[in-house]
Design a protein around this motif. Structure first.
Motif, short mmCIF file in Angstrom:
data_model
loop_
_atom_site.label_atom_id
_atom_site.label_comp_id
_atom_site.label_asym_id
_atom_site.label_seq_id
_atom_site.Cartn_x
_atom_site.Cartn_y
_atom_site.Cartn_z
N HIS A 1 0.88 -1.17 0.00
CA HIS A 1 0.00 0.00 0.00
C HIS A 1 0.91 1.22 0.00
CE1 HIS A 1 -3.50 2.37 2.11
NE2 HIS A 1 -3.03 2.99 1.04
N PHE A 2 0.92 1.94 -1.11
CA PHE A 2 1.85 3.02 -1.31
C PHE A 2 1.15 4.36 -1.50
CE2 PHE A 2 3.70 -0.89 -2.88
CZ PHE A 2 4.85 -0.95 -2.12
N ILE A 3 1.74 5.39 -0.94
CA ILE A 3 1.32 6.76 -1.21
C ILE A 3 2.25 7.26 -2.30
CG2 ILE A 3 0.97 9.08 -0.28
CD1 ILE A 3 0.79 7.72 2.54
N LEU A 4 1.70 7.49 -3.48
CA LEU A 4 2.49 7.92 -4.61
C LEU A 4 2.86 9.39 -4.47
CD1 LEU A 4 0.41 6.19 -7.43
CD2 LEU A 4 2.39 5.28 -6.20
N THR A 5 3.83 9.84 -5.26
CA THR A 5 4.25 11.24 -5.24
C THR A 5 3.06 12.17 -5.49
OG1 THR A 5 6.44 10.60 -5.99
CG2 THR A 5 5.83 12.89 -6.30
#
Length: 191
Positions: free
Chosen positions: A20-24
């Motif tokens: 689960h990633f928070i993108l730029t």
């Protein structure tokens, strides 16, 4: 070079991460393309950027410069410019706004912006705004991977070496299975 070949290079480098990633861009995704793991290998970077330079040459005339948005666009802009035989310069954030701080560029110069990964195209649009403010003509933008698969409008033609559509969600619309995983933010903006 075809999309599957590009993704194979990313897989070889261990650069396609799941979680689960928070993108730029601020969007959330179950997949993160950690291009730094690719760019640490000169041979892999050279293969990708040589192919991107060839694709740029097919699509538009050779530019006077390649411009990379810092931080993510520095390496692919440099390596792509090497194969195009033109100088590479970059913009960097100053008080949150892209500026050309270390270089001069003549008004009327023709540039191609080279980015690593495009999701929303924000960094390219901000770089275009900076270049236009300097009287520079942006003839195209290019990237190694377009995560939007052609859906992001950057304001100029976008030349993608590969299109790899990966769902991305606003923070308040994350699917339940993704929301169960603690998010991490591996990107470079705001560092």
């Amino acid at each position: 070079m075809k999309t599957e070949e590009v993704l194979a290079i990313f897989r070889e480098a261990g650069a396609i991460l799941e979680g689960h990633f928070i993108l730029t861009s601020g969007l959330r995704s179950a997949v993160f393309l950690q291009k730094a793991r690719v760019f640490m290998h000169a041979d892999k970077t050279e293969r990708l950027c040589k192919a991107l330079a060839a694709k740029i040459r097919q699509a538009v005339a050779t530019p006077d410069y390649v411009v990379g948005p810092a931080v993510g666009g520095l390496i692919p802009a440099y390596e792509t410019s090497r194969h195009l035989g033109v100088p590479a310069i970059w913009v960097e954030r100053e008080n949150g706004v892209f500026r050309l701080r270390r270089f001069e560029i003549e008004p009327g110069a023709r540039v191609v912006i080279v980015e690593d990964i495009v999701t929303t195209g924000l960094s390219i649009r901000e770089t275009i705004e900076c270049m236009k403010g300097l009287g520079v003509e942006v003839i195209a933008a290019a990237c190694i991977i377009d995560r939007s698969a052609g859906k992001s409008d950057v304001g100029v033609p976008l030349i993608a070496l590969a299109e790899y559509e990966v769902p991305a969600y606003p923070a308040d619309q994350v699917p339940p299975e993704l929301a169960k995983i603690p998010p991490v933010k591996p990107g470079s903006r705001n560092i």
